[in-house]
Enzyme design. Structure first.
Site, mmCIF file in Angstrom:
data_model
loop_
_atom_site.group_PDB
_atom_site.id
_atom_site.type_symbol
_atom_site.label_atom_id
_atom_site.label_comp_id
_atom_site.label_asym_id
_atom_site.label_seq_id
_atom_site.Cartn_x
_atom_site.Cartn_y
_atom_site.Cartn_z
ATOM 1 C CG ASP A 87 42.457 6.983 4.302
ATOM 2 O OD1 ASP A 87 42.205 7.275 5.481
ATOM 3 O OD2 ASP A 87 41.961 6.000 3.718
ATOM 4 C CG HIS B 107 40.485 5.825 8.151
ATOM 5 N ND1 HIS B 107 40.143 6.650 7.112
ATOM 6 C CD2 HIS B 107 39.422 5.809 8.994
ATOM 7 C CE1 HIS B 107 38.907 7.116 7.309
ATOM 8 N NE2 HIS B 107 38.455 6.625 8.445
#
Ligand code: B12
Ligand code: B12
Lengths: 153, 489, 489, 153
Positions: free
Chosen positions: D20, D22
């Site tokens: 991920d 983000h």
């Protein structure tokens, strides 16, 4: 489409029942039906059951088109078909518009108004064209039917 | 003959007494005691103060259900979940017809069955006590919104019941809402309403009055709406009203809407006396909505954006369920929040649109033509002038169901989507203005390769619900409401 | 050392063969046979033609689920119920990491359990046949959307599988999407992707390429995004790409967004060779969304309005469920329809905003500063220049998770809500431009009576999800995500 | 709030797990936690279980804050607490962000991650302030607790 294409002029009574004042829908319907060759007797908004019945018998109408938008249609139409029967007015009856208060399911609404005696019940997504087609079918206006078939074939 | 003159104290009293006999709850109305009740209300329930001191457009939905408890929770929901700044209480249609008996029946049915057998809150039937319970239990200012041509008893009961704002007026609640009522009569009736509001105002309890700007909600040319707002404002001011919120319904063209709201504000301040505090209210699109919540959210979005640019004092929001019927409280609150998000994202931006000034100047000139005609028709009396101007067609409203209006004026959109006048009837408008409209509509007709006709008007009426602003002819006739193009000619 | 030069046929072939060994489905790729397949597709599935010949902004959502049948019905829903003009196939995160084994596991789990255990469609695992089945069964052009730094096998399989549009690029799918990948490496990898697209193009099968404009989606100053679009466009054009869609993510200030899209289009045509057909794509707000569908609809509404004014060739829509997680297909279709309604209502209006020209001029000057710096850093070679410029911080992206970018630049909104630069790092920008930003941000700081600080940046990051455009300090700390104001100082 | 107000510096490990990327959420958290006086070791995005465990033991951390936005949190966290146990890292563990793919019910998500061993599970509506308050409570940082009570009284 010219009037002459019908064997005899077809007369429809149009109006908004009860104390409803939503006029735009019937204005559009009036224009579309007239353009399609119907004789339209537009009673306007806030028309009582009695006025509908009187107009139908006076003009020897083929159909009565009742409009209601404001959510009181059910109350406003109680006894309407009994009145027509009493007055010996034998016509095809349609009702259309926004027939229930709130976010109701249309099938339920249709049942309610069929029970009240209307031959057909239309929701507010009804285009004028559908009304014309339906009247042609129900009143057996064959010239246009035939033409339609040609057009659609 | 009705004239724009203030009712005397005697007249007020006489009408007051008579009107209170129309339904049993009328007898509970006591002016002095009502003043005391209003004085007891906290500052954040004082409608005019809250509205007039706001520093951003306040939001208000429409909402009314028959029973008191339900109305309380409906309003609490809209206040809490919808973050409405101002609350409404929309009155049912029987009350609008002064059919309190039928309303009573509906109310009792509703109480028994739990169904909403009325399309609003029958405030007269609930009476002064019922209204006050509502005002007490709900924590924001509440306005009475209705559509009642003869709203005298409704005003008497709801003012005494603690409401401090009241929508409507003799023209705006006549022409779009009834077939048969005469303007002379509605003007007389509203003189009472306004005088009563004035009487409260003189005692320090400001009653805000809000003429209904959108009229028929259907492609109303801005100048017609504004002229009627000015007339109703003047009539109200004569009776002592000092807090006036003039309304305007979105037409969907951003430049025209911003221009119209500016013209409304400017002319309102110009035509109304200095003592009157003029505010403006913008109604999100009042015409036919798309039969689809997602698309309806698009319409609401454009309303919010326009409001953020024009910055009216108040915005009346729509819900994504507008097409279908009275919205659920959740949908109503959603319409508020969508609008709020848009306004709050856009209102701080410095957005200046080309052409607003010209359009505003045009709207002002048109409005002045109409106001001059009213003045002339009434020999200086605005009440008489309005009646005569409607009679002659010098003043007119498109799609008016009322016999009191010619209903000869037909609007259509120009090539840019602004609402112009296609059929003038007898509308009092200078020829050069008519020429401007004609030229704009000719442009559109040319773009579309068809003649101007009622068909164009009908297409425009359906356009937004069909997903466009302008009702262009389409080759595709399959899609729902735009059918008929090929066959109805 | 990597340079911006076209791969030779030999190099292409060599990489091609190597890359196809990475996963068994690679062996099914056959260029000649793929050309024949593409030629068999009907005109309305030819991505570039449909996009480039459109006369209004086309809409495209994001969507990807693991299993083929589900992906077909998802896309059919978005095409039918959402009236999407162009369709997507969003790839899962394992594929993005080239972890085809894990993707296979996820796919098999999904097939058994029916759960969406992958966050997208593992196109490599579905292979050429699977992709073609998708293309055959769905009746609109489909693009591969992903976020894969090394997308070579994905491109080989999906191009052969009938997709004619491919998102991403060596910078835009590196900097926002990874921590460790070097730019030299991603540029090399994307040279292959672009060369492969070029090879198809030369055979008459245009593959549309779409650099990912929004980057980190979080307050990216327009000139930074545009410079990266130009760089990726140039790199792609060198490899023979002839259909390029340059992207830009909405920042929420209407004037700035319209100006940025115009600047993007203008500079795209200027910086890219004549043979390249440049189109633009506008992404509805890519930052944090409100945790409320009604408010999210407001954000989407502003996106639609902005698109209608700026008229990009394509709009990537958001759904009202953006905040929560991957949207249901209904919500996704709703976002499309809300956007469509707004665009169609506004696009015919002649809306000219004050200040767009000035803002556009500023954006163009800023972009030229960055492009000049890249040119200088690479001694005329854009590949080398980009690598060096990122290295030195002359080119930078705010909130970049990648080690390849300084991530020193910090954006903040000015008093009008336009995104300015608050912390410049080493960004290559003329001093007078810096002065303009500084002055605008000083205005805001003054309005708010606080110093410019990271706190302001953090407030701006949360602002739209909190219901505003600008993260003003609030006294009210009760409301969810804007809490902390009083205590974290 | 100054560091000195704590009896001893409280160290938290922060990072985004799996692949991920983000980063915005942890950037905000990093800033808020640092401003509130915590020693934050920010591992950035795409951090493996091993990296979390190593950092926690190296810095003798009080808490490990795992962030995940992209929808693969459940897979990415399988066996994480077993790893911590093996490495004899005894810390408070939080996970937060967008933890499930799609429009899931949060209560179900919470249960899933509690079962995986996390002490607390936060949704993506979590404000940094809530995280700070929660850490204070769980790590027994009494100075701030007292102050909070005063402020809220
Ligand atoms: C414009 C409008 C108004 C205007 C009306 C102006 C006027 N005099 O015409 C104003 C603002 C005055 C108004 C007032 C009110 N309105 Co109103 N109004 C609307 C609105 C927005 C559009 C209606 C319209 O003109 N549509 C365009 C025309 C072309 O379409 P149409 O009327 O649906 O007609 C078409 C079809 O329905 C069909 N059709 C119609 N009748 C018939 C009959 C037959 C036989 C057939 C076959 C077909 C058919 O064919 C037509 C042509 O395509 C609708 C919501 C909507 N639809 O978006 C609400 C709506 C109808 N109004 C509503 C309400 C409640 C009111 C008020 C009671 C309350 C209020 N807030 O003031 C008052 C009623 C006043 C009164 N006494 O009638 C509700 C009705 C709720 C319900 N049924 O559950 C609606 C649905 C709004 C809502 N969601 O709450 N309204
Ligand atoms: C910006 C964004 C992006 C940017 C990210 C740029 C970057 N490098 O950071 C880009 C465009 C690159 C991107 C890519 C992707 N994204 Co994304 N993205 C978003 C978006 C719009 C905002 C996220 C954000 O920055 N929010 C602002 C920050 C401040 O809030 P936050 O991250 O939620 O963090 C706060 C809280 O969650 C909490 N918190 C977070 N972590 C932790 C940990 C602990 C211990 C605690 C206590 C609290 C806590 O505190 C933070 C501060 O308040 C969200 C949707 C949304 N939320 O609106 C989707 C979203 C997270 N993305 C999503 C997806 C699917 C992706 C992609 C896989 C797919 C794609 N389309 O490309 C890729 C993933 C790439 C990858 N390898 O990671 C999905 C996740 C779906 C799911 N979980 O079911 C979302 C929800 C969008 C959606 N509805 O589909 N994305």
């Amino acid at each position: 489409m010219q009037l002459g294409e019908y064997c005899m002029p077809t007369t429809v009574i149009l109006g908004v029942i009860g104390s409803d004042a939503h006029v735009v829908g019937i204005t559009i319907l009036d224009q579309a039906l007239s353009a399609a060759g119907f004789d339209v007797e537009n009673l306007g908004v806030q028309t009582s059951q009695e006025e509908f019945a009187a107009a139908a018998s006076e003009h020897d109408a083929d159909a009565v088109l009742v409009s209601s938008l404001y959510g009181h249609a059910e109350q406003d139409c109680q006894g309407f078909h009994e009145l027509l029967a009493r007055e010996e007015v034998d016509v095809t009856t349609y009702i259309g518009g926004n027939l229930a208060v709130g976010q109701d399911d249309f099938e339920q609404t249709r049942t309610t108004f069929r029970k009240l005696g209307f031959d057909k019940v239309f929701d507010s997504e009804t285009a004028p064209e559908e009304v014309i087609r339906s009247l042609e079918r129900d009143l057996g206006i064959s010239t246009r039917e035939a033409e339609t078939d040609r057009v659609q074939a | 003959m009705i004239r724009d003159e203030r009712l005397t104290a005697d007249e007020l009293q006489r009408i007051d007494e008579r009107i209170r006999d129309d339904w049993p709850t009328g007898s509970a109305v006591d002016f002095e005691e009502a003043i005391a009740y209003h004085e007891s209300l906290p500052a954040h329930k004082q409608f005019a103060d809250v509205l007039e001191s706001a520093d951003r457009p306040l939001l208000q939905p429409r909402a009314g259900v028959p029973c008191l408890d339900d109305q309380v929770s409906l309003l609490e929901h809209l206040h809490g979940e919808g973050a409405a700044d101002l609350l409404p209480t929309t009155i049912d249609s029987y009350t609008r017809d002064n059919e309190y008996g039928k309303a009573q029946e509906g109310l009792e049915n509703a109480r028994e069955s739990g169904d909403a057998t009325l399309n609003g809150f029958p405030a007269v039937n609930h009476g002064v006590e019922g209204c006050r319970e509502l005002v007490d239990r709900v924590d924001a200012p509440i306005e009475v919104r209705h559509g009642t041509p003869d709203a005298r008893l409704l005003a008497a009961v709801t003012f005494a019941g603690g409401f401090q704002s009241f929508e409507g007026g003799p023209i705006s609640y006549n022409i779009p809402y009834t077939k048969e009522g005469s303007l002379a009569q509605t003007i007389e009736h509203w003189q009472y309403v306004d005088r009563l509001a004035g009487a409260y105002t003189e005692r320090g309890v400001t009653i805000n009055r809000e003429p209904f700007g959108p009229l028929t909600g259907t492609l109303v040319p801005p100048s017609i709406a504004i002229a009627i707002m000015l007339v109703e404002g003047k009539l109200a001011a004569t009776q002592g009203v000092r807090s006036l919120t003039l309304g305007y319904g979105q037409v969907g063209n951003v430049v025209q809407d911003v221009a119209a709201l500016r013209a409304l504000r400017k002319l309102g301040n110009e035509y109304l006396r200095d003592e009157v505090c003029v505010t403006t209210v913008f109604h999100e699109w009042m015409g036919g909505f798309p039969p689809d919540e997602a698309r309806a959210n698009g319409v609401i979005g454009l309303g919010g954006t326009t409001a953020a640019i024009a910055r009216p004092d108040k915005v009346i929001t729509k819900s994504p369920q507008e097409f279908q019927g009275v919205p659920t409280k959740e949908a109503n609150a959603a319409g508020l929040r969508t609008t709020r998000q848009l306004i709050d994202m856009v209102v701080e931006q410095d957005i200046v649109l080309d052409g607003v000034d010209e359009e505003q100047a045009l709207i002002e000139r048109e409005t002045r033509c109409l106001m001059d005609a009213i003045e002339a028709h009434g020999d200086g009396d605005v009440a008489q002038g309005t009646i005569e101007a409607f009679e002659s067609g010098a003043l007119d409203v498109p799609f008016a169901p009322s016999d009191a209006a010619e209903g000869a004026v037909l609007p259509a959109r120009d090539d840019d989507g602004r609402v112009r006048i296609f059929e003038w009837g007898e509308l009092a408008m200078d020829d050069d203005i008519k020429e401007i409209h004609r030229a704009r509509l000719a442009d559109r007709a040319e773009t579309e390769g068809r003649k101007q006709s009622f068909r164009m008007v009908a297409d425009d009426v359906d356009a937004i619900s069909d997903g466009k602003l302008i009702g262009r002819p389409t080759s595709d006739t399959g899609g729902g409401r735009d059918g008929g193009e090929t066959r109805a000619d």
